[in-house]
Design a protein around this motif. Sequence first.
Motif, PDB file in Angstrom:
ATOM      1  N   SER A  53      -5.701  79.226 -28.607  1.00 18.09           N
ATOM      2  CA  SER A  53      -6.496  79.255 -27.384  1.00 18.09           C
ATOM      3  C   SER A  53      -5.755  79.909 -26.219  1.00 18.09           C
ATOM      4  O   SER A  53      -6.090  79.704 -25.056  1.00 18.09           O
ATOM      5  N   ARG A  54      -4.772  80.716 -26.536  1.00 15.62           N
ATOM      6  CA  ARG A  54      -4.080  81.472 -25.498  1.00 15.62           C
ATOM      7  C   ARG A  54      -4.755  82.839 -25.346  1.00 15.62           C
ATOM      8  O   ARG A  54      -5.621  83.204 -26.121  1.00 15.62           O
ATOM      9  N   GLU A  55      -4.333  83.592 -24.369  1.00 13.02           N
ATOM     10  CA  GLU A  55      -4.905  84.917 -24.154  1.00 13.02           C
ATOM     11  C   GLU A  55      -4.348  85.906 -25.179  1.00 13.02           C
ATOM     12  O   GLU A  55      -3.305  85.666 -25.793  1.00 13.02           O
ATOM     13  N   LEU A  56      -5.035  87.014 -25.349  1.00  9.15           N
ATOM     14  CA  LEU A  56      -4.690  87.990 -26.387  1.00  9.15           C
ATOM     15  C   LEU A  56      -3.257  88.497 -26.246  1.00  9.15           C
ATOM     16  O   LEU A  56      -2.566  88.662 -27.255  1.00  9.15           O
ATOM     17  N   SER A  57      -2.781  88.727 -25.037  1.00 11.52           N
ATOM     18  CA  SER A  57      -1.401  89.212 -24.865  1.00 11.52           C
ATOM     19  C   SER A  57      -0.390  88.179 -25.372  1.00 11.52           C
ATOM     20  O   SER A  57       0.631  88.547 -25.960  1.00 11.52           O
ATOM     21  N   GLU A  58      -0.685  86.914 -25.181  1.00  7.08           N
ATOM     22  CA  GLU A  58       0.184  85.849 -25.683  1.00  7.08           C
ATOM     23  C   GLU A  58       0.152  85.832 -27.205  1.00  7.08           C
ATOM     24  O   GLU A  58       1.182  85.728 -27.874  1.00  7.08           O
ATOM     25  N   TYR A  59      -1.048  85.928 -27.760  1.00 11.47           N
ATOM     26  CA  TYR A  59      -1.240  85.914 -29.211  1.00 11.47           C
ATOM     27  C   TYR A  59      -0.514  87.087 -29.870  1.00 11.47           C
ATOM     28  O   TYR A  59       0.121  86.928 -30.909  1.00 11.47           O
ATOM     29  N   LYS A  60      -0.613  88.273 -29.264  1.00 19.94           N
ATOM     30  CA  LYS A  60       0.025  89.459 -29.843  1.00 19.94           C
ATOM     31  C   LYS A  60       1.543  89.330 -29.868  1.00 19.94           C
ATOM     32  O   LYS A  60       2.195  89.818 -30.779  1.00 19.94           O
ATOM     33  N   THR A  61       2.107  88.658 -28.885  1.00 17.52           N
ATOM     34  CA  THR A  61       3.561  88.462 -28.855  1.00 17.52           C
ATOM     35  C   THR A  61       3.988  87.557 -29.996  1.00 17.52           C
ATOM     36  O   THR A  61       4.949  87.855 -30.702  1.00 17.52           O
ATOM     37  N   SER A  62       3.272  86.456 -30.177  1.00 15.27           N
ATOM     38  CA  SER A  62       3.608  85.508 -31.239  1.00 15.27           C
ATOM     39  C   SER A  62       2.458  84.538 -31.445  1.00 15.27           C
ATOM     40  O   SER A  62       1.785  84.159 -30.487  1.00 15.27           O
ATOM     41  N   HIS A  63       2.253  84.172 -32.687  1.00 15.67           N
ATOM     42  CA  HIS A  63       1.212  83.202 -33.045  1.00 15.67           C
ATOM     43  C   HIS A  63       1.560  82.552 -34.371  1.00 15.67           C
ATOM     44  O   HIS A  63       2.427  83.043 -35.095  1.00 15.67           O
ATOM     45  N   LEU A  64       0.886  81.456 -34.656  1.00 17.24           N
ATOM     46  CA  LEU A  64       1.061  80.804 -35.944  1.00 17.24           C
ATOM     47  C   LEU A  64       0.375  81.642 -37.008  1.00 17.24           C
ATOM     48  O   LEU A  64      -0.648  82.289 -36.742  1.00 17.24           O
ATOM     49  N   GLN A  65       0.933  81.632 -38.193  1.00 17.09           N
ATOM     50  CA  GLN A  65       0.380  82.434 -39.281  1.00 17.09           C
ATOM     51  C   GLN A  65      -1.072  82.042 -39.552  1.00 17.09           C
ATOM     52  O   GLN A  65      -1.405  80.860 -39.593  1.00 17.09           O
ATOM     53  N   HIS A  66      -1.915  83.035 -39.709  1.00 19.61           N
ATOM     54  CA  HIS A  66      -3.346  82.898 -40.006  1.00 19.61           C
ATOM     55  C   HIS A  66      -4.162  82.313 -38.853  1.00 19.61           C
ATOM     56  O   HIS A  66      -5.322  81.966 -39.047  1.00 19.61           O
ATOM     57  N   ALA A  67      -3.558  82.191 -37.685  1.00 18.69           N
ATOM     58  CA  ALA A  67      -4.303  81.667 -36.537  1.00 18.69           C
ATOM     59  C   ALA A  67      -5.346  82.690 -36.083  1.00 18.69           C
ATOM     60  O   ALA A  67      -5.126  83.897 -36.150  1.00 18.69           O
ATOM     61  N   ILE A  68      -6.462  82.162 -35.623  1.00 21.72           N
ATOM     62  CA  ILE A  68      -7.538  82.991 -35.084  1.00 21.72           C
ATOM     63  C   ILE A  68      -7.473  82.889 -33.566  1.00 21.72           C
ATOM     64  O   ILE A  68      -7.538  81.794 -33.009  1.00 21.72           O
ATOM     65  N   THR A 141       8.711  86.762 -36.039  1.00 19.15           N
ATOM     66  CA  THR A 141       9.386  87.135 -34.806  1.00 19.15           C
ATOM     67  C   THR A 141      10.051  85.920 -34.183  1.00 19.15           C
ATOM     68  O   THR A 141       9.670  84.781 -34.465  1.00 19.15           O
ATOM     69  N   ASP A 142      11.022  86.190 -33.341  1.00 20.29           N
ATOM     70  CA  ASP A 142      11.686  85.135 -32.590  1.00 20.29           C
ATOM     71  C   ASP A 142      11.128  85.053 -31.168  1.00 20.29           C
ATOM     72  O   ASP A 142      11.426  84.136 -30.421  1.00 20.29           O
ATOM     73  N   SER A 143      10.306  86.027 -30.793  1.00 23.35           N
ATOM     74  CA  SER A 143       9.750  86.098 -29.443  1.00 23.35           C
ATOM     75  C   SER A 143       8.582  85.134 -29.277  1.00 23.35           C
ATOM     76  O   SER A 143       7.725  85.041 -30.151  1.00 23.35           O
ATOM     77  N   ILE A 144       8.567  84.467 -28.138  1.00 18.47           N
ATOM     78  CA  ILE A 144       7.484  83.542 -27.812  1.00 18.47           C
ATOM     79  C   ILE A 144       7.001  83.866 -26.405  1.00 18.47           C
ATOM     80  O   ILE A 144       7.789  83.870 -25.461  1.00 18.47           O
TER      81      ILE A 144
END
Length: 163
Positions: A53-68, A141-144
């Motif tokens: 439920s974060r914004e797309l820029s946050e998601y592109k940096t890092s997300h949980l695997q298979h998260a929508i 990635t290690d980036s969050i």
Amino acid sequence: MKNKILYILLFFSGISFAQESLSELLKTYNSESIPYISAEDLSKQQNAIILDSRELSEYKTSHLQHAICVGYDNFKLKKTVKKLKNKQQTIVVYCSLGIRSEDIAEKLKKAGYTNVYNLYGGIFEWKNNNLPVYNSKEKETDSIHTFSKEWSKWLNKGTKVYD
């Protein structure tokens, strides 16, 4: 709405959360209407649908695997439920810490989804527990993305990224 309130609070009040625990912070902002699931318990789940439920820029940096990525500011319930056919399926919503995700999870609950959880501590706790996150190329990635410098103090592991 919580997003804007957080910005206003941080900007005008100069509130410091230095002495506050994560539990206290979440109690301040959440109604706890959605049960939490821990990073450890989610890591053992096989069939949960995971919503970011974060914004797309946050998601592109890092997300949980298979998260929508469903976003927050422009969350569209109708668009999201098209991806969620079974109203009894386990759904876990997360954000940076678990504040924005509660709002999105509440909307799903009101739409009739019965097995919805909020990831306690969000992606920060996930990473703090040495669990993997992935970038826009689906590479580990290690980036969050930390949402803001103020909230970044809750991330203890990984590389902090700001916009």
